[in-house]
Design a protein around this motif. Structure first.
Motif, PDB file in Angstrom:
ATOM      1  N   VAL A  58       0.865  -1.178   0.000  1.00 35.67           N
ATOM      2  CA  VAL A  58       0.000   0.000   0.000  1.00 35.67           C
ATOM      3  C   VAL A  58       0.902   1.228   0.000  1.00 35.67           C
ATOM      4  N   ILE A  59       0.359   2.346  -0.465  1.00 33.57           N
ATOM      5  CA  ILE A  59       1.143   3.569  -0.630  1.00 33.57           C
ATOM      6  C   ILE A  59       0.566   4.657   0.274  1.00 33.57           C
ATOM      7  N   ILE A  60       1.457   5.339   0.995  1.00 36.62           N
ATOM      8  CA  ILE A  60       1.078   6.337   1.993  1.00 36.62           C
ATOM      9  C   ILE A  60       1.612   7.704   1.552  1.00 36.62           C
ATOM     10  N   SER A  61       0.800   8.728   1.656  1.00 36.88           N
ATOM     11  CA  SER A  61       1.282  10.084   1.372  1.00 36.88           C
ATOM     12  C   SER A  61       1.949  10.641   2.628  1.00 36.88           C
ATOM     13  N   GLY A  62       3.257  10.758   2.572  1.00 42.06           N
ATOM     14  CA  GLY A  62       3.995  11.268   3.717  1.00 42.06           C
ATOM     15  C   GLY A  62       5.425  10.777   3.681  1.00 42.06           C
ATOM     16  N   SER A  63       6.197  11.148   4.674  1.00 37.99           N
ATOM     17  CA  SER A  63       7.584  10.718   4.775  1.00 37.99           C
ATOM     18  C   SER A  63       7.651   9.271   5.243  1.00 37.99           C
ATOM     19  N   GLY A  64       8.882   8.763   5.376  1.00 38.79           N
ATOM     20  CA  GLY A  64       9.030   7.404   5.882  1.00 38.79           C
ATOM     21  C   GLY A  64       8.437   7.237   7.260  1.00 38.79           C
ATOM     22  N   THR A  65       8.514   8.260   8.070  1.00 38.06           N
ATOM     23  CA  THR A  65       7.930   8.189   9.414  1.00 38.06           C
ATOM     24  C   THR A  65       6.428   7.967   9.338  1.00 38.06           C
ATOM     25  N   SER A  66       5.770   8.512   8.328  1.00 35.53           N
ATOM     26  CA  SER A  66       4.322   8.302   8.213  1.00 35.53           C
ATOM     27  C   SER A  66       4.000   6.837   7.968  1.00 35.53           C
ATOM     28  N   ALA A  67       4.821   6.158   7.181  1.00 26.68           N
ATOM     29  CA  ALA A  67       4.614   4.725   6.972  1.00 26.68           C
ATOM     30  C   ALA A  67       4.863   3.962   8.268  1.00 26.68           C
ATOM     31  N   ASN A  68       5.901   4.345   9.012  1.00 29.86           N
ATOM     32  CA  ASN A  68       6.177   3.686  10.283  1.00 29.86           C
ATOM     33  C   ASN A  68       5.053   3.908  11.283  1.00 29.86           C
ATOM     34  N   GLU A  69       4.539   5.128  11.322  1.00 29.25           N
ATOM     35  CA  GLU A  69       3.445   5.399  12.251  1.00 29.25           C
ATOM     36  C   GLU A  69       2.174   4.669  11.827  1.00 29.25           C
ATOM     37  N   THR A  70       1.951   4.541  10.526  1.00 29.96           N
ATOM     38  CA  THR A  70       0.801   3.776  10.048  1.00 29.96           C
ATOM     39  C   THR A  70       0.852   2.350  10.586  1.00 29.96           C
ATOM     40  N   VAL A  71       2.019   1.727  10.491  1.00 28.73           N
ATOM     41  CA  VAL A  71       2.159   0.343  10.947  1.00 28.73           C
ATOM     42  C   VAL A  71       1.984   0.253  12.462  1.00 28.73           C
ATOM     43  N   LEU A  72       2.742   1.046  13.196  1.00 32.53           N
ATOM     44  CA  LEU A  72       2.745   0.906  14.649  1.00 32.53           C
ATOM     45  C   LEU A  72       1.419   1.316  15.279  1.00 32.53           C
ATOM     46  N   SER A  73       0.714   2.257  14.676  1.00 28.59           N
ATOM     47  CA  SER A  73      -0.580   2.668  15.239  1.00 28.59           C
ATOM     48  C   SER A  73      -1.698   1.721  14.842  1.00 28.59           C
ATOM     49  N   SER A  74      -1.419   0.767  13.957  1.00 29.34           N
ATOM     50  CA  SER A  74      -2.468  -0.121  13.438  1.00 29.34           C
ATOM     51  C   SER A  74      -2.285  -1.583  13.801  1.00 29.34           C
ATOM     52  N   LEU A  75      -1.090  -1.984  14.132  1.00 33.70           N
ATOM     53  CA  LEU A  75      -0.778  -3.410  14.191  1.00 33.70           C
ATOM     54  C   LEU A  75      -1.219  -4.092  15.478  1.00 33.70           C
ATOM     55  N   PHE A  76      -1.379  -3.333  16.558  1.00 29.55           N
ATOM     56  CA  PHE A  76      -1.544  -3.953  17.870  1.00 29.55           C
ATOM     57  C   PHE A  76      -2.949  -3.760  18.426  1.00 29.55           C
ATOM     58  N   ARG A  77      -3.526  -4.867  18.865  1.00 28.94           N
ATOM     59  CA  ARG A  77      -4.804  -4.811  19.592  1.00 28.94           C
ATOM     60  C   ARG A  77      -4.529  -4.528  21.062  1.00 28.94           C
ATOM     61  N   ASP A  78      -5.586  -4.166  21.781  1.00 26.39           N
ATOM     62  CA  ASP A  78      -5.435  -3.913  23.210  1.00 26.39           C
ATOM     63  C   ASP A  78      -4.838  -5.143  23.897  1.00 26.39           C
ATOM     64  N   GLY A  79      -3.841  -4.897  24.738  1.00 25.60           N
ATOM     65  CA  GLY A  79      -3.208  -5.980  25.476  1.00 25.60           C
ATOM     66  C   GLY A  79      -2.021  -6.600  24.771  1.00 25.60           C
ATOM     67  N   GLU A  80      -1.864  -6.339  23.471  1.00 28.00           N
ATOM     68  CA  GLU A  80      -0.710  -6.870  22.747  1.00 28.00           C
ATOM     69  C   GLU A  80       0.480  -5.936  22.924  1.00 28.00           C
ATOM     70  N   SER A  81       1.671  -6.494  22.841  1.00 26.60           N
ATOM     71  CA  SER A  81       2.864  -5.684  23.075  1.00 26.60           C
ATOM     72  C   SER A  81       3.899  -5.929  21.985  1.00 26.60           C
ATOM     73  N   VAL A  82       4.875  -5.019  21.930  1.00 27.45           N
ATOM     74  CA  VAL A  82       5.901  -5.050  20.897  1.00 27.45           C
ATOM     75  C   VAL A  82       7.281  -5.173  21.543  1.00 27.45           C
ATOM     76  N   LEU A  83       8.154  -5.937  20.918  1.00 33.62           N
ATOM     77  CA  LEU A  83       9.551  -5.998  21.308  1.00 33.62           C
ATOM     78  C   LEU A  83      10.314  -5.056  20.379  1.00 33.62           C
ATOM     79  N   LEU A  84      10.814  -3.966  20.919  1.00 36.98           N
ATOM     80  CA  LEU A  84      11.535  -2.981  20.118  1.00 36.98           C
ATOM     81  C   LEU A  84      13.034  -3.221  20.245  1.00 36.98           C
ATOM     82  N   ILE A  85      13.696  -3.359  19.101  1.00 38.08           N
ATOM     83  CA  ILE A  85      15.148  -3.534  19.049  1.00 38.08           C
ATOM     84  C   ILE A  85      15.717  -2.249  18.453  1.00 38.08           C
TER      85      ILE A  85
END
Length: 368
Positions: A58-85
């Protein structure tokens, strides 16, 4: 002055046909012409990531950060967590997004410029079964380090976790094979190694991940991955009015890589990086990294007594643009020399000759 040479990690210099694509006649984004171009660009993105039919772009209008924010703000349901490296500024950018949306996290942080320890990462995966996905930066641009995406992908597969990789500064300059590296979601943007303009970002994700999304779990309206996927699947469209004028250059730039071949593009980047690094070393400079270096960004400390801000200003007057180091590196007179976009070996040789003269002139002034 004439147009400067951008030896910076974005924006980059673009090919003439990419610049000309900005002059495409006006069209409506709800037209069949746009939809055909949209679908063609999707296929080129899939090709760039070496993705098979189990992935969907999919294509997002914005900088690379906008694509990253799209993923991180969409991927997790309540109670799910992320391992950040993370091991640099852009890992910290992911952290900022994660914290802004209140996503529970396991933060596996390494010092800037330190290669991630796979044993530490595996131990974190073992100790935190609540984690549903890991997030990382493929090319940590703040240092120029390539992180072990393939090895981390293998660990994630072993422990049943998704892997999301920020490939913003990697795609087009490195081999990013999402299928082989077990990357479930990847992001990038046109205005870096691909050789287009800033503002045209994209996501390539497993269809299984996208099909499992719900509107409720997406925490951003404009950057909803569910909406972007639904619009693309249903109508070859974006959910909101996109930056239509930037789609054409992105499509053209991706076509340029296909013509050059990804192997040819990567080889050109590697050749330029070798010339730059050897030249900088010959000028008495110390490189930040000695291994795990990207094909497109070289972080280097200026000679003693040469202040980075003054040097960058002098080089800009001579027609060359670089970045000052990020974070604490700026005070250490570190600069970043990039070879993304329309840069070729002769450009690097020319730049080094100008840099040598600039350093000589500044050294004389300092001595006097």
């Amino acid at each position: 002055m004439s147009a400067p040479k951008l030896f910076s990690p974005g924006p980059v210099m673009v090919k003439d046909n990419v610049r000309s694509a900005l002059l495409h006649y006006d069209i409506c984004h709800r037209s069949e012409e746009f939809e055909d171009m949209f679908a063609d660009t999707q296929e080129k993105i899939r090709w760039l990531f070496r993705a098979d039919d189990s992935y969907y772009p999919v294509i997002i209008s914005g900088s690379g950060t906008s694509a990253n924010e799209t993923v991180l703000s969409s991927l997790f349901r309540d109670g799910e967590s992320v391992l950040l490296i993370r091991n640099g500024l852009f890992g910290e950018r992911l952290l900022e997004i994660i914290d802004k949306y209140g996503i529970p996290k396991v933060d596996v942080a390494f010092p800037w410029g330190t290669y991630p320890d796979l044993k530490v990462i595996e131990r974190a995966l073992e100790e935190h079964p609540e984690v549903t996905a890991a997030a990382m930066v493929f090319h940590e641009t703040s240092t120029g380090m390539i992180n072990p995406a393939g090895e981390i992908g293998t660990l994630c597969r072993r422990y049943g976790k998704l892997l999301y990789a920020d490939c913003v500064s990697a795609a087009g300059g490195e081999f990013v094979n999402v299928a082989e590296n077990n990357i479930d979601v990847a992001t990038s943007v046109g205005g870096k190694c691909v050789g287009a303009f800033p503002g045209s970002a994209y996501i390539c994700a497993k269809k299984a991940v996208l099909d499992a999304l719900t509107p409720e779990q997406c925490k951003n309206v404009y950057l909803s991955l569910y909406k972007h996927y639904a619009s693309a699947r249903a109508a070859r469209q974006t959910p909101n009015t996109p930056n239509v004028n930037l789609f054409w250059p992105l499509n053209t730039a991706l076509g340029n890589i296909m013509e050059e071949t990804l192997e040819g593009r990567v080889a050109r980047c590697q050749a330029c990086a070798r010339i730059i690094r050897q030249g900088l070393t010959n000028l008495g400079m110390r490189l930040l990294l000695s291994e795990h270096m990207s094909n497109t960004v070289t972080s280097v400390f200026l000679p003693e007594g040469i202040a980075a801000p003054a040097f960058l200003k002098e080089m800009e007057a001579r027609g060359y643009i670089f970045y000052i180091g990020k974070g604490d590196y700026a005070a250490q007179n570190l600069i970043q020399v990039a070879n993304m976009g329309e840069i070729y070996p002769q450009d690097c040789e020319n730049m080094l000759r100008v840099m040598e003269e600039c350093l000589r002139t500044m050294g004389r002034k300092q001595a006097s």
